[in-house]
Design a protein around this motif. Sequence first.
Motif, PDB file in Angstrom:
ATOM      1  N   LEU A 176       0.933  -0.975   0.363  1.00 55.89           N
ATOM      2  CA  LEU A 176       0.012   0.134  -0.089  1.00 55.89           C
ATOM      3  C   LEU A 176       0.823   0.861  -0.022  1.00 55.89           C
ATOM      4  O   LEU A 176       0.623   2.910   0.245  1.00 55.89           O
ATOM      5  CB  LEU A 176      -1.031  -0.245   0.937  1.00 55.89           C
ATOM      6  N   GLY A 177       1.888   1.155  -0.218  1.00 55.75           N
ATOM      7  CA  GLY A 177       2.965   2.442   0.437  1.00 55.75           C
ATOM      8  C   GLY A 177       2.866   3.068   1.009  1.00 55.75           C
ATOM      9  O   GLY A 177       2.784   4.411   1.592  1.00 55.75           O
ATOM     10  N   ALA A 178       3.196   2.779   2.503  1.00 56.79           N
ATOM     11  CA  ALA A 178       2.342   3.143   3.680  1.00 56.79           C
ATOM     12  C   ALA A 178       3.810   2.870   4.396  1.00 56.79           C
ATOM     13  O   ALA A 178       4.535   2.111   3.627  1.00 56.79           O
ATOM     14  CB  ALA A 178       1.388   2.531   4.538  1.00 56.79           C
ATOM     15  N   ARG A 179       3.625   3.912   5.457  1.00 61.17           N
ATOM     16  CA  ARG A 179       5.004   4.137   6.104  1.00 61.17           C
ATOM     17  C   ARG A 179       5.086   2.785   7.463  1.00 61.17           C
ATOM     18  O   ARG A 179       5.940   2.083   7.519  1.00 61.17           O
ATOM     19  CB  ARG A 179       5.298   5.261   6.742  1.00 61.17           C
ATOM     20  N   ASP A 180       4.228   2.354   7.714  1.00 66.46           N
ATOM     21  CA  ASP A 180       3.699   1.456   8.321  1.00 66.46           C
ATOM     22  C   ASP A 180       2.626   1.173   9.165  1.00 66.46           C
ATOM     23  O   ASP A 180       1.527   1.652   8.241  1.00 66.46           O
ATOM     24  CB  ASP A 180       4.370   1.703   9.675  1.00 66.46           C
ATOM     25  N   LEU A 184       3.303  -2.387  -5.824  1.00 70.42           N
ATOM     26  CA  LEU A 184       4.528  -1.407  -4.811  1.00 70.42           C
ATOM     27  C   LEU A 184       5.711  -1.724  -4.114  1.00 70.42           C
ATOM     28  O   LEU A 184       6.175  -1.098  -4.072  1.00 70.42           O
ATOM     29  CB  LEU A 184       3.462   0.055  -4.566  1.00 70.42           C
ATOM     30  N   GLU A 185       5.286  -3.034  -3.685  1.00 67.43           N
ATOM     31  CA  GLU A 185       6.094  -3.298  -2.414  1.00 67.43           C
ATOM     32  C   GLU A 185       7.318  -3.303  -3.090  1.00 67.43           C
ATOM     33  O   GLU A 185       8.775  -3.219  -2.457  1.00 67.43           O
ATOM     34  CB  GLU A 185       5.833  -4.601  -2.151  1.00 67.43           C
ATOM     35  N   PHE A 186       7.961  -3.858  -4.394  1.00 64.36           N
ATOM     36  CA  PHE A 186       8.461  -3.704  -5.254  1.00 64.36           C
ATOM     37  C   PHE A 186       9.556  -1.747  -5.529  1.00 64.36           C
ATOM     38  O   PHE A 186      10.251  -2.163  -7.014  1.00 64.36           O
ATOM     39  CB  PHE A 186       8.819  -4.958  -6.859  1.00 64.36           C
ATOM     40  N   SER A 187       8.380  -1.584  -4.684  1.00 64.17           N
ATOM     41  CA  SER A 187       9.427  -0.093  -5.589  1.00 64.17           C
ATOM     42  C   SER A 187      10.275   0.062  -3.676  1.00 64.17           C
ATOM     43  O   SER A 187      11.451   1.596  -3.433  1.00 64.17           O
ATOM     44  CB  SER A 187       8.391   0.903  -5.174  1.00 64.17           C
TER      45      SER A 187
END
Lengths: 854, 131
Positions: free
Chosen positions: A129-133, A533-536
């Motif tokens: 989700l492109g979230a910080r945490d 997104l996780e592979f960014s």
Amino acid sequence: MTRPAPLPVAEGPYPPTEEMLNAPVPPEEQERGKAELRAAWKTPEGWRYFSAVNNTEVGVWYALTAFGFMLLAGLLALAMRVQLAFPGMTFLDADRFNQFFTMHGSAMMFLFAVPMFEAISILLLPAFLGARDMPFPRLSAYGYWCFLIGGCFVLGSLLFDAGPKAGWFMYPPLATEEEGVGPDIWLLGLSFIEVASIAAAVELIVGALKCRPPGMRVNIMPLYAWYVMVVGGMILFAFPPLIAGDFLFELQRSFDWPFFDPERGGDPILWQHLFWIFGHPEVYIVFLPSIAIAAMIVPTVARRPIVGYSWIVLSAVGTGFLSFGLWVHHMFTTGLPQMSLAFFSAASEAVVIPTGIQLFAFIATLMVGRVRMSLPMLWIAGALAIFVAGGLTGVMLAIVPFNWAAHDTYFVVAHLHYTLFGGMVFPVIAGVYYFYPFFAKKLLSERLGRWSFWLIFTGFNVTFLPMHLTGLMGMPRRVFTYPESSGWGTLNLVSTIGAFVVAAGFAVFVYDLLRPKSRQGQIPRNPWDAGTLEFSHDVPEEAWGVRSVPYITSRYPLWDQPKLVERMDAGRYYLPDAPDHQRETVVTSVIDAKPIYVQRVTGPAWITIWAAIFTGGAFIFPTFHIYKPAIVCGAFAIVCVLYWLWTSTARPPRDEMREAGLGLRLPTYTSGPDAVGWWGMWITMLGDATAFASIVFGFFFYWTARPDFLPAGTDHAIGTWVAAAALLGVLAWAATLLAREVNRRGNVMLARLALGLAPLSAAAAAATAWLAVRDLDPVSHVYPAILWALMVWLVVHLCAGIVMQCYCLAGSLFGKVTPRHDADLRNVTLYWHFMALKVLVTAALLGLVPGWLP
Amino acid sequence: MTEITENEDAHEFRSEAVSLWRITFAPLIWAVHFAACYGATALVCAKDGAVDGLRLGIGIGTGVALVAIVWLGWQAWQQWDLVRDRDWENDQGTGEDRHQFLGHAAFLLAVISFIGVSYVALPALLIGTCR
């Protein structure tokens, strides 16, 4: 009295235009942002490392611990296979064999399968989700430490020869009558872990709903997030019945209240209902998130978007619902009416449809894509093959007459291992291979991976395929040995050999996972060319999650938004810095992911570990019937949690707005349904209400199932006191609501007065509820016992409600709760809405319903 | 450039602007129907055994549930709007695609709920006794 100004809302341009996104960020800005984020998200070092709460740390610990428990449970299985290799073996005696099979099942389900889902989701969901945490990192950490303590306690019982031995579903009367502390360890140790599971479910649902990046509307969020939401919801409705069952069960074990004792009006079948209302959805709780991993891998392998995104959403949501209509298919031999059995048989056949649809969607994606075979895909292929075989025997077992024949034989053992290996173990290992570059920043070995796959795949089929036949030849499950004349010897020997091949495969996997990989050098950032997104992620690792929170317009942003990663790295998107050196993430709206506010995220702390230790004490001491230290531990646990909430959640911020990047200004505080805390409370209360409903179900179950409910000439609860409890409880609710409303309008004194009155009224409600049933003897019959159980449940919840009201009062007195900053008060009012409902239902059951029943 | 305070989607596709619950209505009908069938059967078989009345009741309840699901399904079909724009995927990050996607998902869930309710009603059609 002046009405306070409302809280500010988001302002500025949104969505960002291409022109805005193209504007370069000056290098010194980039460096400043990076330095600030590094300082804010710094992982503690040395022995302080264990105070970390960041999802990447907690997720890895969680996953490794669950995997460790799985290996231990696997060793138990190996020991059992040795014992069964030949007729008349004496490797294990009957008692130890019973402990081993009970612990094997319990550990695999409660210490591996469900926690593994939570671990993987905590680790990966923010990255998807492109979230910080996650929104509540300390809650994850608390859940993890509870899990570790509870798991070691439950598994450790084997070392003292004190393990439970009635099977992983603990049927009474065998388990209620069992000597020793085994069943208590099972009940209390696992209840403790179930609480941690519900905590994780709350965290994950809120994460998927509220922590998506700006622009990621529900129709483009990763499928994994859909599955997480469905599974989180299932946990909320599946685990509470088991917790309610555990509550009744432990009351019988500890105080001899006869809930499952037919001689005093109880019924052992109630336990089976409560257990399997949990137990069957549990199977899907384990299966869906694992198949969700497949839904992430398959598009990457096929190098195209998934075919039938909506169909997979249908399949996840549909399976989530239908799986609650299957539980009686574990109880086909209990003598329920034929028509009732047939309902569950029909629903069991219906659930095949959504389950099948998602598998076909995967196959279709592979057919139309340009497949590039990879190691993760090999494991997914193995998973599909094994799962389909398990699903087909499932269709057979859902047919009542066949089920009668195969009931409690090794056929069932074979079926359930096919579904769980195919539906959970294989996809999870595929996920480990696929996501390893993301979370470890290294690659696993292709060659070892193939060895491991073929050993486990072959070994698995050699072990479990013959078991279908062993079962059809009549071998019952859970026997510690068998005579030579039975003719089951050869098949069992084959199964045992297969089990050792599986073990060899796992040994290869573990070696590959844990061997040092320092010589490997730096890996490519996106080794599989994935689109999500996780592979960014940053290679080498950075603890901040994402450098800046992106604006998303596609299901596969890395494929479709060409400049995305470059802009993320440059800090072109949202929250590219941390001026106060605080951890923050963006909270967005549920459907369209519009930015709402910036959520402060909690950082490293020891308090979560202390809270977990004391919570552990509160559950573990009662196992040995030691109650005073348990109460002290419980009190300390509450104090720890209150301290942690008071010091680090929903504090009025210094600056009300924050420059969030791209010209957008976002508030730093919000309350009510926009806030993640409110959602956490709402979701928790749904689960809590389900547990309460399960006890109410028990009341009516006794009435339908038992002719002696209500017993003739019995005493009832005292009507006057019941009415008083109802009135006082509702008054406490009304006072809380009044406090919220007048506080919001700026009348702080009246709000404080109401918040002072509310706990007094709630305490009086608790006292009168107790007075109403005080003279009844819960040991004598199930009717007074269930009234007592309802009273205890109500009083415990009233006490929690009192603590919350006092917390808000203190907040108002010390400036934490103000007319504008009332998040705590709004969350507590939400709790009290549910509380009022519980008060009224309990009062009706105590005072009115017994008079109405024919 | 639009301001975040301007809520252009909210008017146009208001139906699900606040909640995801809508797509679960059809499966919720399945759940209520299922629980009612199970509860009524348990009660009737335990207490007085009036199976004929039970079967009739389940038949009526099933009819009501199916009509409600068809109605929801029809609404969802219109929301999906397949016939007009032939969009099967709805994979753009726009308010319109989100709106149609939720219609698509709700439609599919209505279909599966229809099948589920029909399956669960079959025992009452085929079995005439509590034994």
